[in-house]
Motif scaffolding. Structure first.
Motif, PDB file in Angstrom:
ATOM      1  N   PHE A 122       0.827  -1.206   0.000  1.00 16.66           N
ATOM      2  CA  PHE A 122       0.000   0.000   0.000  1.00 16.66           C
ATOM      3  C   PHE A 122       0.863   1.259   0.000  1.00 16.66           C
ATOM      4  O   PHE A 122       1.974   1.273   0.535  1.00 16.66           O
ATOM      5  CB  PHE A 122      -0.938  -0.001   1.204  1.00 16.66           C
ATOM      6  CG  PHE A 122      -1.879  -1.174   1.182  1.00 16.66           C
ATOM      7  CD1 PHE A 122      -3.052  -1.129   0.429  1.00 16.66           C
ATOM      8  CD2 PHE A 122      -1.579  -2.343   1.878  1.00 16.66           C
ATOM      9  CE1 PHE A 122      -3.908  -2.220   0.375  1.00 16.66           C
ATOM     10  CE2 PHE A 122      -2.426  -3.442   1.831  1.00 16.66           C
ATOM     11  CZ  PHE A 122      -3.596  -3.382   1.075  1.00 16.66           C
ATOM     12  N   CYS A 123       0.314   2.311  -0.591  1.00 17.67           N
ATOM     13  CA  CYS A 123       1.016   3.588  -0.716  1.00 17.67           C
ATOM     14  C   CYS A 123       1.204   4.230   0.655  1.00 17.67           C
ATOM     15  O   CYS A 123       0.252   4.336   1.431  1.00 17.67           O
ATOM     16  CB  CYS A 123       0.203   4.513  -1.621  1.00 17.67           C
ATOM     17  SG  CYS A 123       0.916   6.155  -1.813  1.00 17.67           S
ATOM     18  N   THR A 124       2.420   4.670   0.965  1.00 13.66           N
ATOM     19  CA  THR A 124       2.675   5.290   2.273  1.00 13.66           C
ATOM     20  C   THR A 124       2.189   6.742   2.321  1.00 13.66           C
ATOM     21  O   THR A 124       2.177   7.349   3.372  1.00 13.66           O
ATOM     22  CB  THR A 124       4.181   5.247   2.609  1.00 13.66           C
ATOM     23  OG1 THR A 124       4.913   5.747   1.479  1.00 13.66           O
ATOM     24  CG2 THR A 124       4.636   3.840   2.922  1.00 13.66           C
ATOM     25  N   ARG A 125       1.809   7.317   1.163  1.00 11.96           N
ATOM     26  CA  ARG A 125       1.250   8.680   1.155  1.00 11.96           C
ATOM     27  C   ARG A 125      -0.245   8.660   1.402  1.00 11.96           C
ATOM     28  O   ARG A 125      -0.759   9.456   2.186  1.00 11.96           O
ATOM     29  CB  ARG A 125       1.512   9.350  -0.193  1.00 11.96           C
ATOM     30  CG  ARG A 125       2.949   9.703  -0.440  1.00 11.96           C
ATOM     31  CD  ARG A 125       3.098  10.218  -1.862  1.00 11.96           C
ATOM     32  NE  ARG A 125       2.753  11.621  -1.925  1.00 11.96           N
ATOM     33  CZ  ARG A 125       3.651  12.574  -2.163  1.00 11.96           C
ATOM     34  NH1 ARG A 125       4.911  12.248  -2.365  1.00 11.96           N
ATOM     35  NH2 ARG A 125       3.293  13.820  -2.202  1.00 11.96           N
ATOM     36  N   CYS A 126      -0.958   7.761   0.685  1.00 11.85           N
ATOM     37  CA  CYS A 126      -2.425   7.829   0.733  1.00 11.85           C
ATOM     38  C   CYS A 126      -3.096   6.528   1.144  1.00 11.85           C
ATOM     39  O   CYS A 126      -4.312   6.498   1.332  1.00 11.85           O
ATOM     40  CB  CYS A 126      -2.969   8.295  -0.617  1.00 11.85           C
ATOM     41  SG  CYS A 126      -2.935   7.020  -1.891  1.00 11.85           S
ATOM     42  N   GLY A 127      -2.334   5.464   1.291  1.00  6.78           N
ATOM     43  CA  GLY A 127      -2.917   4.212   1.775  1.00  6.78           C
ATOM     44  C   GLY A 127      -3.580   3.367   0.703  1.00  6.78           C
ATOM     45  O   GLY A 127      -4.097   2.287   0.991  1.00  6.78           O
TER      46      GLY A 127
ATOM     47  N   GLN B  62       3.939   1.217  -7.741  1.00  8.95           N
ATOM     48  CA  GLN B  62       3.359   2.527  -8.041  1.00  8.95           C
ATOM     49  C   GLN B  62       1.949   2.589  -7.480  1.00  8.95           C
ATOM     50  O   GLN B  62       1.154   1.657  -7.643  1.00  8.95           O
ATOM     51  CB  GLN B  62       3.338   2.749  -9.549  1.00  8.95           C
ATOM     52  CG  GLN B  62       2.980   4.181  -9.921  1.00  8.95           C
ATOM     53  CD  GLN B  62       3.155   4.424 -11.409  1.00  8.95           C
ATOM     54  OE1 GLN B  62       2.589   3.721 -12.240  1.00  8.95           O
ATOM     55  NE2 GLN B  62       3.948   5.433 -11.750  1.00  8.95           N
ATOM     56  N   CYS B  63       1.647   3.737  -6.826  1.00  6.49           N
ATOM     57  CA  CYS B  63       0.312   3.938  -6.259  1.00  6.49           C
ATOM     58  C   CYS B  63      -0.702   4.050  -7.389  1.00  6.49           C
ATOM     59  O   CYS B  63      -0.520   4.813  -8.338  1.00  6.49           O
ATOM     60  CB  CYS B  63       0.295   5.197  -5.402  1.00  6.49           C
ATOM     61  SG  CYS B  63      -1.354   5.564  -4.755  1.00  6.49           S
ATOM     62  N   LEU B  64      -1.801   3.312  -7.270  1.00  4.45           N
ATOM     63  CA  LEU B  64      -2.812   3.299  -8.321  1.00  4.45           C
ATOM     64  C   LEU B  64      -3.646   4.581  -8.312  1.00  4.45           C
ATOM     65  O   LEU B  64      -4.360   4.863  -9.259  1.00  4.45           O
ATOM     66  CB  LEU B  64      -3.720   2.075  -8.160  1.00  4.45           C
ATOM     67  CG  LEU B  64      -3.001   0.721  -8.335  1.00  4.45           C
ATOM     68  CD1 LEU B  64      -3.893  -0.440  -7.927  1.00  4.45           C
ATOM     69  CD2 LEU B  64      -2.528   0.549  -9.781  1.00  4.45           C
ATOM     70  N   VAL B  65      -3.559   5.357  -7.235  1.00  2.00           N
ATOM     71  CA  VAL B  65      -4.369   6.588  -7.136  1.00  2.00           C
ATOM     72  C   VAL B  65      -3.539   7.842  -7.419  1.00  2.00           C
ATOM     73  O   VAL B  65      -3.876   8.636  -8.278  1.00  2.00           O
ATOM     74  CB  VAL B  65      -5.031   6.691  -5.738  1.00  2.00           C
ATOM     75  CG1 VAL B  65      -5.715   8.048  -5.555  1.00  2.00           C
ATOM     76  CG2 VAL B  65      -6.043   5.566  -5.564  1.00  2.00           C
ATOM     77  N   ASP B  66      -2.422   8.034  -6.709  1.00  2.00           N
ATOM     78  CA  ASP B  66      -1.664   9.281  -6.900  1.00  2.00           C
ATOM     79  C   ASP B  66      -0.377   9.092  -7.715  1.00  2.00           C
ATOM     80  O   ASP B  66       0.358  10.046  -7.950  1.00  2.00           O
ATOM     81  CB  ASP B  66      -1.363   9.970  -5.554  1.00  2.00           C
ATOM     82  CG  ASP B  66      -0.526   9.109  -4.622  1.00  2.00           C
ATOM     83  OD1 ASP B  66       0.259   8.278  -5.112  1.00  2.00           O
ATOM     84  OD2 ASP B  66      -0.661   9.272  -3.392  1.00  2.00           O
ATOM     85  N   GLY B  67      -0.098   7.867  -8.140  1.00  2.00           N
ATOM     86  CA  GLY B  67       1.021   7.642  -9.051  1.00  2.00           C
ATOM     87  C   GLY B  67       2.398   7.664  -8.414  1.00  2.00           C
ATOM     88  O   GLY B  67       3.412   7.549  -9.113  1.00  2.00           O
TER      89      GLY B  67
HETATM   90 ZN    ZN Z   1      -0.943   6.929  -3.030  1.00  2.00          ZN
END
Ligand code: ZN
Length: 306
Positions: A132-137, A150-155
């Motif tokens: 999971f993305c450490t910026r947005c989860g 790569q984060c699927l939401v914020d890239g």
């Molecule tokens: Zn993210």
């Protein structure tokens, strides 16, 4: 001071092929190429032949399509003959008699195999705990030949982390060595002191701090000698090896993680190893090499907890 040569898990004989990690076309082609060799991991264990070589299989032995395998595959390296791919823990299975832990067999593997295997295990551990993305989860997907997520939401791109830890052979003016036993180790198991480098701290400051915390011994910061580094993928450490000279002798063990810390003279060290009341780390560990460096000649395998 010369660096320790050929630390077991630091050996690497194959180019890591980093420029190819972003070449999606090349990566796709590699999966359908007969010269590609695949390393399958099972619960972080390695598939081995009877004579302790890694078992590398062709992609066709893995019954997965390119789409199925890509979220679990890491490009480990390439040479003139082969492309090497690691498959993350338990994402594929092969029929193998012997599975063994890198920490048990790493010193016996060839430089060719051990570098690729160490990388495969380190990457497998990272992927397992960074979904999971450490910026947005949000969920992340595997990119760059397995070398990023790569984060699927914020890239945001996320890359593998390595955690530096220092490990040190402390000596005193009388040629003694300081060894400790962790609280979760059996009676008689001793090793050099070690600890993680904290945020905002240098490795050298970490040596001084950890030795004092674990033993109450002060070391002379100017005595530190760097002896080399070794990856330790359990799960993500890079062990930075040092030797240091103590400027105090009295041991006080106050922290809960250490059961015992002791000075050993050369005579005590030999006598206790022979009597098996002192068991040294496996030769795969940099700790073994640091102790052997102090000892000054080859340490018999019988003295280790292999
Ligand atoms: Zn993210």
């Amino acid at each position: 001071m010369e660096l320790l040569k050929d630390l077991a898990l630091s050996r690497f004989a194959v180019d890591r092929a980093a420029p190819l990690r972003t070449d999606q076309e090349w990566l796709s082609r590699a999966w359908s190429t007969d010269t590609t060799r695949v390393l399958v991991l099972k619960d972080s264990n390695l598939p081995l032949t009877d004579d302790l070589s890694l078992i590398w299989v062709k992609p066709e032995a893995i019954e997965l399509t390119l789409e199925q395998v890509q979220p679990h595959a890491v490009l480990l390296g390439a040479d003139d003959d082969h492309t090497y791919v690691g498959i993350m823990n338990d994402a594929a299975s092969i029929e193998v008699v012997t599975w063994a832990a890198l920490r048990a067999v790493g010193a016996q593997l060839s430089a060719h195999d051990v570098g690729l295997a160490t990388t495969a295990i380190a990457m497998s551990q990272w992927h397992a705990t960074h979904k999971f993305c450490t910026r947005c989860g949000s969920a992340t997907s595997v990119t760059q030949g397995g070398w990023a997520r790569q984060c699927l939401v914020d890239g945001t791109d996320h890359y593998p982390r390595t955690e530096p830890a220092m490990i040190v052979a402390v000596n005193d003016g009388d040629d003694r060595i300081l060894l400790g036993r962790r609280i979760d180790w059996p009676e008689g198991w001793f090793s050099t002191l070690a600890g993680f480098v904290e945020a905002g701290e240098s490795a050298e400051a970490c040596v001084v701090r950890e030795v004092f915390e674990e033993s109450g011994i002060s070391v002379d910061p100017n005595s530190l000698q760097y002896l080399g580094s070794q990856p330790w993928p359990y799960p993500a450490s890079l062990m930075l090896g040092y030797r240091a000279t103590a400027v105090s002798a009295d041991i006080t063990v106050e922290i809960a993680e250490m059961a015992q810390v002791k000075w050993f003279t050369r005579e005590e060290f030999e006598a206790e190893c022979i009597a098996q009341t002192l068991r040294l780390p496996n030769p795969v560990a940099i700790a073994f090499r640091l102790i052997q460096h102090w000892y000054g000649s080859d340490i018999p395998i019988e003295w280790t907890r292999k």
